[in-house]
Design an enzyme around this catalytic site. Structure first.
Site: not given
Length: 152
Positions: A45-47, A50
């Site tokens: 999710g964070c990738t 970003a």
């Protein structure tokens, strides 16, 4: 303390992905800011989040805004993450969670994960949007729409 819409963001410092000290006063009160807190480098999710900010970064820059990502990962982790995904914006390390506390970002999933919250701050340093959602994909369009409303 927890920042709310209408509050002025206080100045803060943190180390960026190059190990340099970032001082918020270099951008705060000078241009619109999108500050997003995310749980962890190199997680799916964070990738996604970003890389979505990366893909729309020029749109933010064209509107005069700066994007800053913050998590409790180390400077070294941020450096690898930024290089791997060619992230053009500032990543700040918040290992002591001071920034998370300053902004009032709560943990989610019963306290197991750091929260995912995006703040849009106008050129006067005033919080105008707080978007709190674990759905990583929804943050970028919401932030971009809000910045557009600010400057157009």
């Amino acid at each position: 303390m927890s920042l709310k819409i209408g509050d002025i963001v206080p100045n803060f410092t943190a180390k960026d992905s190059h190990g340099e000290v970032f001082e918020s006063q270099s951008v705060l009160g000078r241009k619109p800011l999108v500050i997003y807190f995310y749980p962890k480098d190199n997680t799916p999710g964070c990738t996604t989040e970003a890389c979505s900010f990366r893909d729309q970064y020029e749109d933010f820059k064209d509107l005069g805004a700066e994007v800053i990502g913050i998590s409790s990962d180390s400077v070294k982790s941020h450096h690898k993450f930024a290089n791997k995904h060619q992230l053009p914006f500032i990543l700040l390390s918040d290992q002591d969670k001071k920034l998370r506390h300053l902004f009032g970002v709560r943990d989610s999933l019963f306290g197991l994960l750091p929260g995912r919250v995006t703040y849009v701050i106008d050129r006067n340093g005033v919080v105008i949007l707080i978007f709190d959602s674990m759905n990583a994909g929804k943050h970028i369009p919401k932030a971009l729409e809000t910045v557009k409303e600010l400057v157009l």
